[in-house]
Design a protein around this motif. Structure first.
Motif, short mmCIF file in Angstrom:
data_model
loop_
_atom_site.label_atom_id
_atom_site.label_comp_id
_atom_site.label_asym_id
_atom_site.label_seq_id
_atom_site.Cartn_x
_atom_site.Cartn_y
_atom_site.Cartn_z
N LEU A 92 0.83 -1.19 0.00
CA LEU A 92 0.00 0.00 0.00
C LEU A 92 0.87 1.24 0.00
O LEU A 92 1.90 1.30 0.67
N ASP A 93 0.45 2.24 -0.75
CA ASP A 93 1.16 3.52 -0.83
C ASP A 93 0.25 4.60 -0.24
O ASP A 93 -0.78 4.95 -0.83
N GLU A 94 0.62 5.11 0.93
CA GLU A 94 -0.14 6.16 1.63
C GLU A 94 -1.62 5.80 1.71
O GLU A 94 -2.49 6.52 1.20
N PRO A 95 -1.96 4.69 2.38
CA PRO A 95 -3.37 4.25 2.40
C PRO A 95 -4.29 5.18 3.18
O PRO A 95 -5.50 5.15 2.97
N THR A 96 -3.75 6.00 4.09
CA THR A 96 -4.60 6.90 4.89
C THR A 96 -4.44 8.36 4.50
O THR A 96 -4.93 9.23 5.20
N ALA A 97 -3.73 8.63 3.38
CA ALA A 97 -3.51 10.02 2.99
C ALA A 97 -4.82 10.69 2.60
O ALA A 97 -5.68 10.09 1.96
N ASN A 98 -4.96 11.95 3.02
CA ASN A 98 -6.12 12.79 2.67
C ASN A 98 -7.44 12.23 3.17
O ASN A 98 -8.50 12.48 2.58
N LEU A 99 -7.42 11.44 4.23
CA LEU A 99 -8.65 10.91 4.81
C LEU A 99 -8.89 11.53 6.18
O LEU A 99 -7.94 11.87 6.91
N ASP A 100 -10.17 11.64 6.54
CA ASP A 100 -10.50 12.15 7.88
C ASP A 100 -10.19 11.08 8.91
O ASP A 100 -9.90 9.92 8.59
N ALA A 101 -10.26 11.45 10.16
CA ALA A 101 -9.86 10.55 11.25
C ALA A 101 -10.69 9.27 11.26
O ALA A 101 -10.16 8.17 11.47
N GLN A 102 -12.00 9.39 11.01
CA GLN A 102 -12.86 8.21 11.04
C GLN A 102 -12.53 7.25 9.90
O GLN A 102 -12.40 6.04 10.11
N SER A 103 -12.38 7.79 8.67
CA SER A 103 -12.05 6.94 7.52
C SER A 103 -10.67 6.31 7.68
O SER A 103 -10.48 5.13 7.36
N ALA A 104 -9.70 7.11 8.17
CA ALA A 104 -8.37 6.57 8.39
C ALA A 104 -8.39 5.46 9.43
O ALA A 104 -7.69 4.45 9.31
N GLY A 105 -9.23 5.64 10.47
CA GLY A 105 -9.34 4.60 11.50
C GLY A 105 -9.87 3.29 10.93
O GLY A 105 -9.39 2.21 11.28
N HIS A 106 -10.86 3.38 10.02
CA HIS A 106 -11.37 2.17 9.38
C HIS A 106 -10.27 1.47 8.60
O HIS A 106 -10.14 0.23 8.67
N ILE A 107 -9.50 2.23 7.84
CA ILE A 107 -8.43 1.64 7.04
C ILE A 107 -7.38 0.98 7.94
O ILE A 107 -6.91 -0.14 7.68
N ILE A 108 -7.01 1.66 9.02
CA ILE A 108 -5.98 1.13 9.92
C ILE A 108 -6.43 -0.20 10.54
O ILE A 108 -5.67 -1.18 10.59
N GLN A 109 -7.67 -0.24 11.03
CA GLN A 109 -8.17 -1.47 11.64
C GLN A 109 -8.23 -2.61 10.62
O GLN A 109 -7.92 -3.76 10.94
N THR A 110 -8.59 -2.28 9.40
CA THR A 110 -8.64 -3.29 8.35
C THR A 110 -7.24 -3.85 8.05
O THR A 110 -7.06 -5.07 7.91
N LEU A 111 -6.25 -2.96 7.99
CA LEU A 111 -4.88 -3.41 7.70
C LEU A 111 -4.33 -4.26 8.84
O LEU A 111 -3.62 -5.24 8.60
N LEU A 112 -4.65 -3.89 10.07
CA LEU A 112 -4.18 -4.69 11.21
C LEU A 112 -4.80 -6.09 11.17
O LEU A 112 -4.13 -7.08 11.50
N HIS A 113 -6.07 -6.16 10.78
CA HIS A 113 -6.72 -7.47 10.66
C HIS A 113 -6.09 -8.28 9.52
O HIS A 113 -5.86 -9.49 9.67
N CYS A 114 -5.80 -7.61 8.40
CA CYS A 114 -5.18 -8.32 7.26
C CYS A 114 -3.78 -8.82 7.61
O CYS A 114 -3.35 -9.87 7.12
N ALA A 115 -3.05 -8.04 8.41
CA ALA A 115 -1.66 -8.39 8.73
C ALA A 115 -1.56 -9.67 9.56
O ALA A 115 -0.47 -10.24 9.67
N LYS A 116 -2.67 -10.15 10.11
CA LYS A 116 -2.64 -11.38 10.89
C LYS A 116 -2.47 -12.61 10.00
O LYS A 116 -1.96 -13.64 10.46
N THR A 117 -2.88 -12.50 8.75
CA THR A 117 -2.87 -13.68 7.87
C THR A 117 -2.06 -13.48 6.59
O THR A 117 -1.97 -14.40 5.78
N ARG A 118 -1.48 -12.30 6.39
CA ARG A 118 -0.71 -12.06 5.18
C ARG A 118 0.34 -10.98 5.44
O ARG A 118 0.27 -10.26 6.46
N ILE A 119 1.30 -10.90 4.55
CA ILE A 119 2.35 -9.88 4.66
C ILE A 119 1.76 -8.55 4.18
O ILE A 119 1.27 -8.46 3.05
N VAL A 120 1.82 -7.51 5.01
CA VAL A 120 1.29 -6.21 4.67
C VAL A 120 2.41 -5.18 4.81
O VAL A 120 3.01 -5.04 5.88
#
Length: 564
Positions: A501-529
């Motif tokens: 991912l290249d700047e996955p949270t760039a130009n996003l508000d705090a709520q949208s960035a939080g959704h992306i961050i939680q999703t990436l943390l969940h993905c990182a449990k089963t794959r290389i992120v």
């Protein structure tokens, strides 16, 4: 995907070799048709002479009438088959070059194609390839016939009348000479026309893409004025080419008419004095216009050669793009579907085509179980590293190695990769159509599962048409956060081993960035992120942070993480 021939093969001579068999058939059949045509005129002259001066009746000349008819039918049939062979050669070349061009663009990848505008590539693949068809279908066969038929007629004329032979021999070569003089300046005009066409195509696409920005800065009228000026420049260049074509035709008609008139006058005077027979005079007068007919046809198709020459230059520029990636299967299969859990970068370097290495590292490791962050200043090389990881850039030194949970090495081509750029691209279509770009045969259940992982399923279900909702051009009907999460769901739909991912949270508000961050943390449990970012909110959840600085990549210690 077929291998692309060397760049020199995209010159007209190289392309001609690829359809030499079809061109040889077209020229050979055309030559045979020319022989039958001259034979037909000779039979016709004999028939008229017998009817007019020898007093023979129609009943006694039935064989000559039938012979003339059969020769005419055979000549026309062979010429039709020759034209079809030439057309087939042109279509084969046009189609093959277009397919090879698309294949080469995929080999060049996003990095290799970055030096040419999208509109320029589109114009080259459409207009330039289409301009090759008339060159092979018309120009080359007519150029051959311009030699075959006149030589054949000169031979027959020499046998019948030496004075007519001298007249035709002297006036015939003047036509190609003057055409070459006129065509020399026409090629420069044609080159300018193609440049104007490429600029116009690229500008039009850029204006459509940036219409929102142009309207925001109140530049729509000036943009339309620039497009009008480019259109006028292309129109002027086209008319300039047409003027040259008309001039070429005028030169040809002048010399042809002068030659035929001179032959007719000579024969008229000699017929009055009885020094020549009617059959010979009539046959030569029938052959004289046909002597210049191939020159007329060649003149009418000469602009096809100029078009093809200019198009070949554009195609050579396209095929000169560096090939930065190697093609591989869209959906590689692995035995037992073993998943990669470790990615190591042995001592390696990354460089763009023909440039010095931009990035190097002793050893870098990324593994399942935690989020890996690439940190560093803008332009340090974070995106360059991700491009190399995805295979968009070759590694002059070193290699990428993948391992499964048991430590067994996996072939790189069998590892699934996914990429979420800073500005994800969405095509004009529905949500489902955009998601299925990653997996065309994905079921509805698989779409819903991927969207649930990306935390966007609830939003999609709230829409009146659900997954059938159209998202507009480039996803213009979605917000930035919705677009990022939809692109993330598309990346996850392919069940990748490595997610970059290249700047996955760039130009996003705090709520949208939080959704992306939680999703990436969940993905990182089963794959290389692996994520390149400047966002401290995302870096705070990282299992490891790799600093990109001064062309080097190295891990940060625990103290350095806290300080950062």
């Amino acid at each position: 995907m077929r291998s692309t021939p060397p760049t020199t093969e995209w010159q007209l001579t190289g392309l001609t070799r690829r359809v030499s068999g079809w061109l040889a058939a077209a020229i050979g059949l055309g030559g045979l048709a020319a022989v039958l045509f001259v034979w037909q005129l000779s039979t016709l002259a004999q028939l008229v002479d017998s009817l007019t001066f020898k007093g023979q009746g129609l009943s006694t000349l039935r064989g000559e009438f039938l012979k003339t008819f059969l020769l005419c039918a055979a000549s026309l049939s062979l010429q039709w088959v020759a034209d079809m062979a030439g057309t087939h050669a042109g279509l084969r070349i046009s189609t093959a070059v277009q397919q090879d061009g698309i294949a080469h663009i995929f080999k060049a990848g996003p990095v290799g194609c970055a030096t040419q505008a999208t509109g320029q590539l589109v114009t080259t693949l459409t207009e330039s390839t289409a301009a090759l068809t008339p060159y092979f279908a018309q120009y080359l066969p007519r150029a051959a016939m311009m030699v075959i038929l006149p030589l054949l007629i000169l031979g027959v004329t020499l046998h019948l009348d030496s004075w007519s032979f001298i007249v035709l021999l002297c006036t015939g070569p003047l036509v190609p000479v003057f055409m070459a003089l006129v065509g020399y300046s026409a090629q420069a005009i044609m080159d300018r026309q193609w440049v104007n066409l490429v600029i116009m195509g690229a500008s039009f696409l850029d204006n459509l893409t940036g219409l929102r920005t142009l309207r925001l800065f109140a530049q729509t009228q000036s943009s339309a004025a620039r497009m009008a000026a480019q259109t006028e420049a292309h129109r002027s260049a086209t008319f300039a080419v047409m003027r040259v074509a008309f001039l070429t035709s005028a030169v040809l008609e002048f010399f042809a008419s002068l030659s035929i008139a001179l032959v007719a006058v000579l024969f008229g005077a000699r017929l009055l004095h009885g020094t020549v027979d009617f059959r010979s005079a009539f046959l030569v007068l029938l052959l004289a216009p046909e002597y210049f007919m191939p020159l007329r046809a060649f003149s009418a198709s000469y602009h096809a050669k100029q078009n093809a020459t200019a198009a070949a230059k554009r195609l050579s520029a396209l095929f000169a793009l560096p090939t930065t990636i190697q093609p591989r299967a869209n959906k590689p299969e692995r035995q037992n579907k073993v998943q990669a859990t470790l990615l190591t970068c042995a001592p390696f370097s990354v460089a763009y085509q023909g440039a010095t290495p931009q990035l190097s590292s002793l050893e870098t490791r990324f593994q399942v179980g935690g989020l890996s962050i690439l940190s560093g200043e803008s332009g340090a090389g974070k995106t360059t590293f991700l491009r190399a990881t995805l295979g968009f850039l070759p590694l002059p030194e070193g290699s990428l190695k993948f391992y499964d949970a048991k430590g067994q090495s996996l072939p790189p081509d069998t590892c699934r990769m996914a990429w979420l750029p800073q500005k994800p691209l969405m095509v004009f279509g529905s949500i489902a159509q955009n998601l299925r770009l990653a997996a065309p045969t994905a079921s509805q259940m698989q779409l819903e599962k991927a969207c649930a992982q990306a935390d966007i399923l609830e939003f999609i279900n709230s829409l009146p048409d659900g997954f059938n909702t159209f998202i507009g051009d480039r996803g213009s009907l979605l917000s930035g956060g919705q677009l990022k999460r939809l692109a993330l769901a598309r990346a996850l739909l392919g069940n990748p081993d490595v997610l970059c991912l290249d700047e996955p949270t760039a130009n996003l508000d705090a709520q949208s960035a939080g959704h992306i961050i939680q999703t990436l943390l969940h993905c990182a449990k089963t794959r290389i992120v692996i994520a390149a970012t400047h966002d401290a909110r995302l870096s705070a959840h990282a299992a490891q942070i790799m600093l990109v600085e001064n062309g080097q990549i190295f891990p940060l210690s625990a103290e350095q993480k806290v300080a950062s």
